[in-house]
Design an enzyme around this catalytic site. Structure first.
Site, PDB file in Angstrom:
ATOM      1  N   ARG A  15       0.833  -1.194   0.000  1.00 63.03           N
ATOM      2  CA  ARG A  15       0.000   0.000   0.000  1.00 63.03           C
ATOM      3  C   ARG A  15       0.873   1.252   0.000  1.00 63.03           C
ATOM      4  O   ARG A  15       1.873   1.309   0.734  1.00 63.03           O
ATOM      5  CB  ARG A  15      -0.885   0.062   1.250  1.00 63.03           C
ATOM      6  CG  ARG A  15      -2.191  -0.704   1.100  1.00 63.03           C
ATOM      7  CD  ARG A  15      -3.087  -0.080   0.027  1.00 63.03           C
ATOM      8  NE  ARG A  15      -4.284  -0.834  -0.221  1.00 63.03           N
ATOM      9  CZ  ARG A  15      -4.405  -1.877  -1.047  1.00 63.03           C
ATOM     10  NH1 ARG A  15      -3.335  -2.314  -1.704  1.00 63.03           N
ATOM     11  NH2 ARG A  15      -5.546  -2.470  -1.229  1.00 63.03           N
ATOM     12  N   HIS A  22      -0.684  -0.421  -9.842  1.00 60.98           N
ATOM     13  CA  HIS A  22      -1.428  -1.274  -8.897  1.00 60.98           C
ATOM     14  C   HIS A  22      -1.907  -2.564  -9.589  1.00 60.98           C
ATOM     15  O   HIS A  22      -3.107  -2.839  -9.678  1.00 60.98           O
ATOM     16  CB  HIS A  22      -2.623  -0.495  -8.311  1.00 60.98           C
ATOM     17  CG  HIS A  22      -3.092  -1.049  -7.002  1.00 60.98           C
ATOM     18  ND1 HIS A  22      -3.601  -0.261  -6.004  1.00 60.98           N
ATOM     19  CD2 HIS A  22      -3.153  -2.320  -6.522  1.00 60.98           C
ATOM     20  CE1 HIS A  22      -3.950  -1.016  -4.970  1.00 60.98           C
ATOM     21  NE2 HIS A  22      -3.675  -2.277  -5.274  1.00 60.98           N
ATOM     22  N   GLU A  42      -3.928   7.342  -5.772  1.00 52.83           N
ATOM     23  CA  GLU A  42      -4.009   6.650  -7.065  1.00 52.83           C
ATOM     24  C   GLU A  42      -5.240   7.121  -7.813  1.00 52.83           C
ATOM     25  O   GLU A  42      -6.258   7.416  -7.157  1.00 52.83           O
ATOM     26  CB  GLU A  42      -4.064   5.134  -6.840  1.00 52.83           C
ATOM     27  CG  GLU A  42      -2.788   4.604  -6.211  1.00 52.83           C
ATOM     28  CD  GLU A  42      -2.839   3.097  -5.906  1.00 52.83           C
ATOM     29  OE1 GLU A  42      -3.827   2.436  -6.279  1.00 52.83           O
ATOM     30  OE2 GLU A  42      -1.881   2.600  -5.297  1.00 52.83           O
TER      31      GLU A  42
HETATM   32  N1  LIG Z   1      -0.533  -4.575  -4.984  1.00 51.77           N
HETATM   33  C1  LIG Z   1      -1.608  -5.295  -4.949  1.00 51.77           C
HETATM   34  O1  LIG Z   1      -2.341  -5.359  -5.908  1.00 51.77           O
HETATM   35  C2  LIG Z   1      -1.937  -6.070  -3.716  1.00 51.77           C
HETATM   36  C3  LIG Z   1      -2.523  -7.325  -3.842  1.00 51.77           C
HETATM   37  C4  LIG Z   1      -2.866  -8.015  -2.673  1.00 51.77           C
HETATM   38  C5  LIG Z   1      -2.619  -7.448  -1.440  1.00 51.77           C
HETATM   39  N2  LIG Z   1      -2.066  -6.219  -1.371  1.00 51.77           N
HETATM   40  C6  LIG Z   1      -1.751  -5.631  -0.087  1.00 51.77           C
HETATM   41  O2  LIG Z   1      -0.693  -6.375   0.490  1.00 51.77           O
HETATM   42  C7  LIG Z   1      -0.736  -6.260   1.909  1.00 51.77           C
HETATM   43  C8  LIG Z   1      -0.562  -7.615   2.563  1.00 51.77           C
HETATM   44  O3  LIG Z   1      -1.601  -8.485   2.182  1.00 51.77           O
HETATM   45  P1  LIG Z   1      -1.720  -9.942   2.822  1.00 51.77           P
HETATM   46  O4  LIG Z   1      -2.748 -10.658   2.038  1.00 51.77           O
HETATM   47  O5  LIG Z   1      -0.385 -10.548   2.998  1.00 51.77           O
HETATM   48  O6  LIG Z   1      -2.309  -9.552   4.241  1.00 51.77           O
HETATM   49  P2  LIG Z   1      -2.181 -10.384   5.593  1.00 51.77           P
HETATM   50  O7  LIG Z   1      -3.205  -9.836   6.497  1.00 51.77           O
HETATM   51  O8  LIG Z   1      -2.168 -11.831   5.341  1.00 51.77           O
HETATM   52  O9  LIG Z   1      -0.724  -9.969   6.143  1.00 51.77           O
HETATM   53  C9  LIG Z   1      -0.436  -8.711   6.658  1.00 51.77           C
HETATM   54  C10 LIG Z   1       0.568  -8.897   7.773  1.00 51.77           C
HETATM   55  O10 LIG Z   1       0.999  -7.612   8.220  1.00 51.77           O
HETATM   56  C11 LIG Z   1       1.268  -7.748   9.591  1.00 51.77           C
HETATM   57  N3  LIG Z   1       1.348  -6.461  10.269  1.00 51.77           N
HETATM   58  C12 LIG Z   1       0.346  -5.709  10.772  1.00 51.77           C
HETATM   59  N4  LIG Z   1       0.850  -4.615  11.362  1.00 51.77           N
HETATM   60  C13 LIG Z   1       2.191  -4.683  11.204  1.00 51.77           C
HETATM   61  C14 LIG Z   1       3.264  -3.849  11.599  1.00 51.77           C
HETATM   62  N5  LIG Z   1       3.051  -2.704  12.280  1.00 51.77           N
HETATM   63  N6  LIG Z   1       4.506  -4.217  11.270  1.00 51.77           N
HETATM   64  C15 LIG Z   1       4.738  -5.364  10.585  1.00 51.77           C
HETATM   65  N7  LIG Z   1       3.773  -6.207  10.213  1.00 51.77           N
HETATM   66  C16 LIG Z   1       2.501  -5.853  10.504  1.00 51.77           C
HETATM   67  C17 LIG Z   1       0.136  -8.607  10.106  1.00 51.77           C
HETATM   68  O11 LIG Z   1       0.460  -9.194  11.347  1.00 51.77           O
HETATM   69  C18 LIG Z   1      -0.010  -9.612   8.989  1.00 51.77           C
HETATM   70  O12 LIG Z   1       0.730 -10.789   9.265  1.00 51.77           O
HETATM   71  C19 LIG Z   1      -2.049  -5.541   2.202  1.00 51.77           C
HETATM   72  O13 LIG Z   1      -1.773  -4.168   2.372  1.00 51.77           O
HETATM   73  C20 LIG Z   1      -2.848  -5.721   0.951  1.00 51.77           C
HETATM   74  O14 LIG Z   1      -3.809  -4.742   0.785  1.00 51.77           O
HETATM   75  C21 LIG Z   1      -1.709  -5.523  -2.480  1.00 51.77           C
HETATM   76  O1  LIG Z   2      -5.518  -5.248  -1.518  1.00 51.79           O
HETATM   77  C1  LIG Z   2      -5.650  -5.842  -2.564  1.00 51.79           C
HETATM   78  O2  LIG Z   2      -6.295  -6.900  -2.683  1.00 51.79           O
HETATM   79  C2  LIG Z   2      -4.951  -5.333  -3.761  1.00 51.79           C
HETATM   80  O3  LIG Z   2      -4.468  -4.054  -3.561  1.00 51.79           O
HETATM   81  C3  LIG Z   2      -5.689  -5.478  -5.035  1.00 51.79           C
HETATM   82  O4  LIG Z   2      -6.415  -4.352  -5.375  1.00 51.79           O
HETATM   83  P1  LIG Z   2      -7.329  -4.397  -6.675  1.00 51.79           P
HETATM   84  O5  LIG Z   2      -8.489  -5.272  -6.363  1.00 51.79           O
HETATM   85  O6  LIG Z   2      -7.764  -3.003  -6.946  1.00 51.79           O
HETATM   86  O7  LIG Z   2      -6.501  -4.951  -7.766  1.00 51.79           O
END
Ligand SMILES: NC(=O)c1ccc[n+]([C@@H]2O[C@H](COP(=O)([O-])OP(=O)(O)OC[C@H]3O[C@@H](n4cnc5c(N)ncnc54)[C@H](O)[C@@H]3O)[C@@H](O)[C@H]2O)c1
Ligand SMILES: O=C(O)[C@H](O)COP(=O)(O)O
Length: 537
Positions: A242, A289, A271
């Site tokens: 994020r 993204h 964004e």
């Molecule tokens: N770029 C994209 O398109 C995309 C796609 C999927 C997910 N994401 C993002 O990726 C991130 C992670 O997703 P995920 O599915 O692994 O989530 P998840 O909930 O499985 O993992 C997140 C982890 O972060 C940890 N956390 C919380 N606070 C923290 C801190 N202060 N310091 C360190 N760790 C901490 C939690 O304990 C957890 O284990 C989210 O922000 C999600 O929105 C982005």
């Molecule tokens: O948190 C998520 O799941 C990702 O950031 C994906 O976002 P999107 O659905 O807009 O691709």
């Protein structure tokens, strides 16, 4: 919670592009009358104008679901996030309005992890920059000398679903992996072959740092100028989680200063980010993204939220709630039968008193005490508040609404259940009164109220009840029965109880029709009758 059938049309509004294969479960749903509206790319005021009659709103990260949107959505029951991050949804506003938010936490994990590895590799070998140069007709081999990943240290901050998958893949590249997560145990780190570390230790030791936390107040600006100052010269930074976890201004300065050799960014604070100053730096590579943008991930997350919508309307429960306690599948089957009992006990108490409840004590005894009882408390609070809040209170906002009116909520668990397998006892305290009711589930016979105040009873918590307090003198029961007969009120069952001979006694009657206020007055005027209450469950 509500369950629905074809009798009512459910308006499902899809505000961001979702996989058509993923929403197939909604399209082919036969038992529910779903009206699916796909209307994407709306400005906030356009969404507000269209949302009044929407029951279910489905989004990805593009649509921001603000408090204004939620307040304009008069029928909204559920917001589905086809993905992980819910930072684009005002969760507090949703909870206040009793709107369930669900997400799809598992469906895009692989895609996001693969994208992170692709970004790290591209960063190490300048692939986007080299490709651009070549597209512009230049065969430049000198400017793009990269670094290997092998034997380098990757620091993973946030070791949840994606962080762990990134670590697996990085180890496949023969990298050393350090990881920080507040929930990472020594055993788990050992099992996964990573070094457990603090964020600071990662900053000092890592060649590549990738963040995978949610965006929370605690993680906003987690990587800032102080952290950059600790890092090795030439460190490379990746953010596919994020925008905002890494402070963008501080990253810009660290790159310009030569501290950071490069950054790969899939996400930005704001964004779309088309004219961001970081994009002017040759050391920065970026994607718009795209972490979850694969056919597989999009189908998977859309299927997951679609199934949760259907499940919600058919069973009243969901698999991936964000703003209510999530119950593991295996436990749900065990606690679900108690939901209704807890709600009925709360409702019973709300009808016994006319005063505002200042404190509620919920005691869970026996087998039920082995479970996560928060959903049961929510149901009890829902029952308690429904007298004044009607349909506006549900499992999502019951605790919030109770706390907002200053009610103190105490939950206790004990293993002994006074001969019952499980017993739920609820006490409410008002300015002048204390009332108690206890209930259980009898094997094969369903729910029973087994205690009211200090009196042992055996009452099915259903239909129209009369709760009568009287002085334990001969004739009281007969007079009540005669008066009810005069009013054409048929008694179905009757329970009596007393603490001591000649003292206060209670009668619990189930009757076949609603007892009006006027009928209650007649009963209350009878000799030795001290108090009469009609309770509808
Ligand atoms: N770029 C994209 O398109 C995309 C796609 C999927 C997910 N994401 C993002 O990726 C991130 C992670 O997703 P995920 O599915 O692994 O989530 P998840 O909930 O499985 O993992 C997140 C982890 O972060 C940890 N956390 C919380 N606070 C923290 C801190 N202060 N310091 C360190 N760790 C901490 C939690 O304990 C957890 O284990 C989210 O922000 C999600 O929105 C982005
Ligand atoms: O948190 C998520 O799941 C990702 O950031 C994906 O976002 P999107 O659905 O807009 O691709």
């Amino acid at each position: 919670m509500t369950t629905a059938t074809k009798t009512r049309t459910i308006n499902v509004f899809i505000a961001d592009p979702l996989s058509e294969d993923g929403i197939f479960p909604l399209r082919q749903e036969q038992d529910l009358d779903l009206n699916i509206i796909v209307d994407t790319g709306l400005a906030p005021e356009e969404l507000i104008a269209k949302i009044a009659n929407v029951d279910v709103l489905l989004v990805r990260s593009q649509t921001t679901v603000t408090r204004e949107v939620i307040e304009a959505a008069k029928s909204l029951k559920l917001i589905g996030r086809a993905g992980v991050g819910v930072d684009n949804i005002d969760l507090a506003a949703a909870t206040e309005h009793g709107i369930i938010v669900v997400n799809a936490p598992d469906g895009n994990t692989n895609s996001a992890a693969e994208h992170t590895i692709a970004m790290m590799t591209s960063l190490a070998r300048h692939i986007p920059q080299a490709f651009n140069t070549l597209k512009n007709g230049k065969w430049d081999r000198k400017s793009f000398v990269g670094v290997e990943l092998k034997n380098k240290t990757l620091g993973v901050v946030g070791f949840g679903r994606i962080g762990v998958e990134v670590a697996y893949r990085a180890k496949g590249q023969r990298m050393n992996v350090m990881a920080y997560d507040p929930f990472l145990t020594d055993e788990r780190a050992k099992e996964l072959g990573v070094t457990k570390a603090t964020v600071e230790e990662i900053c000092v030791a890592a060649d590549f740092i990738t963040v995978h936390t949610p965006l929370l107040p605690e993680t906003r600006n987690l990587i800032n100028k102080d952290k950059f100052a600790m890092m090795k010269d030439g460190v490379r930074i990746i953010n596919c989680a994020r925008g905002g976890i890494i402070n963008e201004d501080d990253l810009y300065d660290a790159i310009v200063a030569g501290k950071v050799a490069g950054a790969a960014l899939d996400v930005f604070v704001s964004e779309p980010a088309t004219d961001h100053k970081l994009l002017t730096l040759p050391q920065v590579i970026a994607t718009p993204h795209l972490g979850a943008s694969t056919i597989e991930a999009q189908e998977s997350v859309a299927v997951d939220v679609s199934n949760d919508i259907i499940k919600f309307y058919k069973t009243g429960t969901v698999t991936n709630p964000v703003n209510m306690p999530s119950i593991p599948k295996e436990l749900l089957a065990q606690v679900e039968p108690f939901f209704e009992l807890a709600e009925k006990l709360g409702s019973f108490l709300s009808q016994v008193t006319t005063e505002p409840v200042k404190e509620i004590n919920l005691s869970y005894a026996g087998e039920v005490a082995n479970y996560d009882v928060r959903p049961l408390t929510s149901n009890a609070l829902k029952g308690l508040l429904s007298k004044n809040h009607g349909n506006h209170v549900n499992d999502v906002n019951a605790r919030y609404l109770s706390e907002r009116i200053g009610m103190k909520i105490n939950e206790h668990k004990t293993t002994t259940a006074k001969g019952f397998t499980s017993l739920i006892t609820i006490e409410i305290i008002t300015a002048n009164e204390t009332h108690t009711v206890a209930g259980t589930l009898l094997n094969g016979l369903g729910a029973r109220i087994v205690k009211v105040e200090d009196y042992v009873v055996d009452v099915i918590p259903q239909g129209h009840l009369l709760y009568i307090k009287n002085t334990d003198k001969p004739g009281a029961i007969g007079r009540v029965a005669t008066k009810l007969a005069e009013k054409e009120i048929n008694i179905a069952t009757m329970q009596v109880g007393r603490a001591q001979v000649g003292g206060t006694a209670v009668m619990m009657l189930t009757v076949d029709n609603v007892v009006t206020e006027e009928d209650l007055v007649f009963v209350a005027q009878l000799e030795n009758i001290d108090e009469v209450k009609a309770i509808n469950l």
